[in-house]
Enzyme design. Structure first.
Site, PDB file in Angstrom:
ATOM      1  N   HIS A  39       0.844  -1.181   0.000  1.00  0.00           N
ATOM      2  CA  HIS A  39       0.000   0.000   0.000  1.00  0.00           C
ATOM      3  C   HIS A  39       0.878   1.228   0.000  1.00  0.00           C
ATOM      4  O   HIS A  39       1.954   1.214   0.599  1.00  0.00           O
ATOM      5  CB  HIS A  39      -0.904   0.015   1.243  1.00  0.00           C
TER       6      HIS A  39
ATOM      7  N   ASP B 179      -8.061  -5.099   0.215  1.00  0.00           N
ATOM      8  CA  ASP B 179      -8.651  -5.920  -0.838  1.00  0.00           C
ATOM      9  C   ASP B 179      -8.212  -7.372  -0.814  1.00  0.00           C
ATOM     10  O   ASP B 179      -8.691  -8.173  -1.616  1.00  0.00           O
ATOM     11  CB  ASP B 179      -8.341  -5.305  -2.203  1.00  0.00           C
TER      12      ASP B 179
HETATM   13  N1  ACO Z   1       4.218  -7.689  -4.902  1.00  0.00           N
HETATM   14  C1  ACO Z   1       5.567  -7.702  -5.037  1.00  0.00           C
HETATM   15  N2  ACO Z   1       6.353  -6.621  -4.853  1.00  0.00           N
HETATM   16  C2  ACO Z   1       5.745  -5.472  -4.520  1.00  0.00           C
HETATM   17  C3  ACO Z   1       4.343  -5.381  -4.360  1.00  0.00           C
HETATM   18  C4  ACO Z   1       3.572  -6.552  -4.546  1.00  0.00           C
HETATM   19  N3  ACO Z   1       2.247  -6.526  -4.409  1.00  0.00           N
HETATM   20  N4  ACO Z   1       4.015  -4.113  -4.028  1.00  0.00           N
HETATM   21  C5  ACO Z   1       5.153  -3.429  -3.996  1.00  0.00           C
HETATM   22  N5  ACO Z   1       6.201  -4.246  -4.285  1.00  0.00           N
HETATM   23  C6  ACO Z   1       7.632  -3.881  -4.268  1.00  0.00           C
HETATM   24  C7  ACO Z   1       8.003  -3.027  -5.472  1.00  0.00           C
HETATM   25  O1  ACO Z   1       8.453  -3.832  -6.545  1.00  0.00           O
HETATM   26  C8  ACO Z   1       9.107  -2.173  -4.896  1.00  0.00           C
HETATM   27  O2  ACO Z   1      10.266  -2.943  -4.803  1.00  0.00           O
HETATM   28  P1  ACO Z   1      11.734  -2.269  -4.990  1.00  0.00           P
HETATM   29  O3  ACO Z   1      11.855  -1.292  -3.857  1.00  0.00           O
HETATM   30  O4  ACO Z   1      12.664  -3.411  -4.922  1.00  0.00           O
HETATM   31  O5  ACO Z   1      11.710  -1.602  -6.329  1.00  0.00           O
HETATM   32  C9  ACO Z   1       8.637  -1.896  -3.469  1.00  0.00           C
HETATM   33  O6  ACO Z   1       7.832  -3.043  -3.116  1.00  0.00           O
HETATM   34  C10 ACO Z   1       7.827  -0.610  -3.292  1.00  0.00           C
HETATM   35  O7  ACO Z   1       6.719  -0.685  -4.178  1.00  0.00           O
HETATM   36  P2  ACO Z   1       6.150   0.533  -5.028  1.00  0.00           P
HETATM   37  O8  ACO Z   1       5.473  -0.024  -6.231  1.00  0.00           O
HETATM   38  O9  ACO Z   1       7.248   1.534  -5.227  1.00  0.00           O
HETATM   39  O10 ACO Z   1       5.110   1.126  -3.997  1.00  0.00           O
HETATM   40  P3  ACO Z   1       3.948   2.115  -4.351  1.00  0.00           P
HETATM   41  O11 ACO Z   1       3.616   2.826  -3.095  1.00  0.00           O
HETATM   42  O12 ACO Z   1       4.272   2.914  -5.563  1.00  0.00           O
HETATM   43  O13 ACO Z   1       2.725   1.118  -4.793  1.00  0.00           O
HETATM   44  C11 ACO Z   1       0.894  -0.364  -4.646  1.00  0.00           C
HETATM   45  C12 ACO Z   1       1.742   0.705  -3.921  1.00  0.00           C
HETATM   46  C13 ACO Z   1       0.473   0.158  -6.025  1.00  0.00           C
HETATM   47  C14 ACO Z   1      -0.359  -0.627  -3.833  1.00  0.00           C
HETATM   48  C15 ACO Z   1       1.728  -1.666  -4.790  1.00  0.00           C
HETATM   49  O14 ACO Z   1       2.087  -2.149  -3.513  1.00  0.00           O
HETATM   50  C16 ACO Z   1       0.998  -2.747  -5.589  1.00  0.00           C
HETATM   51  O15 ACO Z   1       1.085  -2.773  -6.816  1.00  0.00           O
HETATM   52  N6  ACO Z   1       0.253  -3.688  -4.875  1.00  0.00           N
HETATM   53  C17 ACO Z   1      -0.533  -4.684  -5.571  1.00  0.00           C
HETATM   54  C18 ACO Z   1      -1.840  -4.082  -6.057  1.00  0.00           C
HETATM   55  C19 ACO Z   1      -2.817  -3.842  -4.932  1.00  0.00           C
HETATM   56  O16 ACO Z   1      -3.073  -4.684  -4.084  1.00  0.00           O
HETATM   57  N7  ACO Z   1      -3.433  -2.623  -4.971  1.00  0.00           N
HETATM   58  C20 ACO Z   1      -4.462  -2.250  -4.004  1.00  0.00           C
HETATM   59  C21 ACO Z   1      -3.984  -1.152  -3.101  1.00  0.00           C
HETATM   60  S1  ACO Z   1      -5.210  -0.819  -1.854  1.00  0.00           S
HETATM   61  C22 ACO Z   1      -6.360   0.111  -2.638  1.00  0.00           C
HETATM   62  O17 ACO Z   1      -6.135   0.838  -3.579  1.00  0.00           O
HETATM   63  C23 ACO Z   1      -7.675   0.012  -2.113  1.00  0.00           C
END
Ligand code: ACO
Length: 432
Positions: free
Chosen positions: A311, A368
């Site tokens: 998140h 979610d």
């Molecule tokens: N699976 C694997 N790796 C992940 C995930 C995941 N679900 N989420 C983040 N990471 C990793 C990224 O690759 C990144 O790694 P790095 O530092 O080695 O490059 C690190 O964790 C940080 O992630 P970001 O994408 O930079 O974080 P950001 O805050 O931009 O994204 C997000 C947050 C979009 C929610 C992300 O965690 C994601 O894609 N999760 C899966 C989708 C999801 O469940 N979305 C619902 C969110 S809740 C809502 O909107 C109601």
């Protein structure tokens, strides 16, 4: 909010000291007010994805991602989810205070009286392809409402007209969402029954048939009430920011909410609830080898991500996920459902939480991760999950939109750092 004279940050730029006012929020959150920085220095700030940028001052929702705190208008989400009704929370989010008994009754009755949608709206459904995604239909239906209520397009309309638009939206979104559902399953539309509560009425419009009696199951109604409350607002997320920015051009409320629905649709935002169930089913069909899928999620060359994990603001736990996980257990238990995807979800959570990759990045189950399992248990098709999220998020979107106007916020218009070609002369077609 007042800034105090001694609350000033100083930065050095091109040999000059620039004073930047510090803004302090009611929970002692600190912000640097850089709104005059460009005029003073020629510099802008760059923050892709607005990871560290406050776009507004807001009194609606407070969250602390490190401590896992979420409050609407000061009230903890745990208490609201346990004790309040969704319309009570809607009133709170919109008006800033909990309603008295009389205020709530009057609000409920006003909503009851606007549940019907214009008969002509039924005709839209004849034109959509059978496999149209419910979110695409819902977004179109909501912006279409502005054509049935053209007075909503006047930015200078009276307060009364404005309040009527809000009530129409709250009353009609469940009716339209249920029509989207009935269209998907190719069943006849059911008209609203205004002697039922908001949630029971939605269940009636979704699950009743003209050929038989239907009584909403109170276990399901309670679960839906909780889920909608948990989704009711989440400050400046992707869809709320979209609603604010569209509204900041003085586009009408229907257009702004429709844009919010579109923003919510994406799998990185509200669409994650659909993506989670699809992922759990895929893992199950693939034989349930969790180590394989965890390894894929960690592999930067592999596009697979663990949906429902991570998140933007919660880096320790999502308080909504804690509530939902328990609700999921209770509901499946009460309905006597044994869902193998719940077992996979729990095992996956366990493995991920012990894995250094997820621990070091603060990746935990979000709201979610478990909500789809509940929706599935109560008979809602996977493609409708994000529509359910939109139903819950509506009061938040409206409150964010209204607050933006009440605060007189200017039109949203970020700047950029240009990285393209420098000026060059046009070349005639035959010389290229
Ligand atoms: N699976 C694997 N790796 C992940 C995930 C995941 N679900 N989420 C983040 N990471 C990793 C990224 O690759 C990144 O790694 P790095 O530092 O080695 O490059 C690190 O964790 C940080 O992630 P970001 O994408 O930079 O974080 P950001 O805050 O931009 O994204 C997000 C947050 C979009 C929610 C992300 O965690 C994601 O894609 N999760 C899966 C989708 C999801 O469940 N979305 C619902 C969110 S809740 C809502 O909107 C109601």
């Amino acid at each position: 909010m007042e800034t105090k004279m001694d609350e000033i940050a100083r930065i050095e730029l091109d040999g000059k000291t620039i004073e930047i006012p510090i803004i302090t929020g009611s929970e002692n959150e600190k912000a640097l007010d850089i709104s005059k920085l460009r005029a003073q220095t020629g510099y802008i700030t760059l923050d892709r994805g607005f990871k560290n940028t406050g776009s507004c001052m807001s009194a609606i929702t407070f969250l602390d991602g490190e401590k896992g705190i979420l409050r609407y208008r000061g009230y903890p989400i745990e208490q609201l989810a346990e004790q309040a009704s969704f319309l009570e929370v809607t009133y709170l989010i919109l008006n800033g205070e909990l309603p008295t008994k009389a205020e709530l009754e009057s609000f409920e009755s006003e909503i009851d009286h606007h549940t019907l949608v214009h008969e002509d709206m039924k005709r839209f459904f004849e034109a959509y392809p059978a496999k149209a995604h419910p979110m695409g239909i819902l977004a179109s239906m909501i912006v279409s409402m502005s054509t049935f209520y053209p007075e909503s397009q006047d930015p200078n309309r009276s307060q009364e007209a404005f309040q009527l638009t809000i009530k129409r939206l709250i009353a009609k979104l469940p009716t339209l969402a249920a029509m989207v559902y009935k269209n998907a399953v190719r069943h006849p539309f059911m008209y609203p029954k205004n002697d039922l509560g908001y949630i029971e009425n939605f269940m009636h419009m979704c699950f009743a048939m003209p050929t038989e009696d239907y009584t909403p199951n109170p276990v399901i109604a309670k679960a839906l009430n909780k889920l909608l409350i948990l989704h009711a607002d989440h400050e400046q997320n992707c869809s709320a920011s979209t609603v604010r920015i569209v509204g900041s051009s003085q586009a009408n409320l229907y257009a702004s909410i429709s844009a919010g629905i579109s923003a919510l649709w994406g799998p990185l935002h509200g669409g994650a609830n659909q993506a989670v169930i699809e992922m759990l089913e895929m893992i199950q069909e693939d034989g349930g080898d969790l180590d394989k899928w965890i390894a894929k999620a960690k592999d930067k060359e592999d596009p697979f991500r663990l949906m429902g994990f991570g998140h933007r603001v919660y880096k320790n736990f999502d308080p909504r996920a804690t509530i939902i996980k328990k609700a999921c257990d209770d509901i499946l238990d009460q309905l006597g459902i044994d869902d193998p995807t719940l077992d996979i979800a729990k095992r996956l959570e366990q493995v991920a939480l012990e894995d250094e990759y997820f621990k070091s990045r603060g990746l935990y189950p979000n709201v979610d991760f478990y909500s789809g399992i509940i929706y599935r248990a109560i008979g809602i098709p996977t493609e409708m999950f994000t529509v359910m999220f939109a139903l819950g998020r509506l009061p938040g979107w409206i409150a964010q939109w209204k607050e933006m106007l009440d605060n007189g916020d200017p039109i949203g218009r970020p700047r950029q750092v240009y990285t393209g070609e420098n000026a060059r002369d046009f070349v005639d077609l035959d010389k290229r």
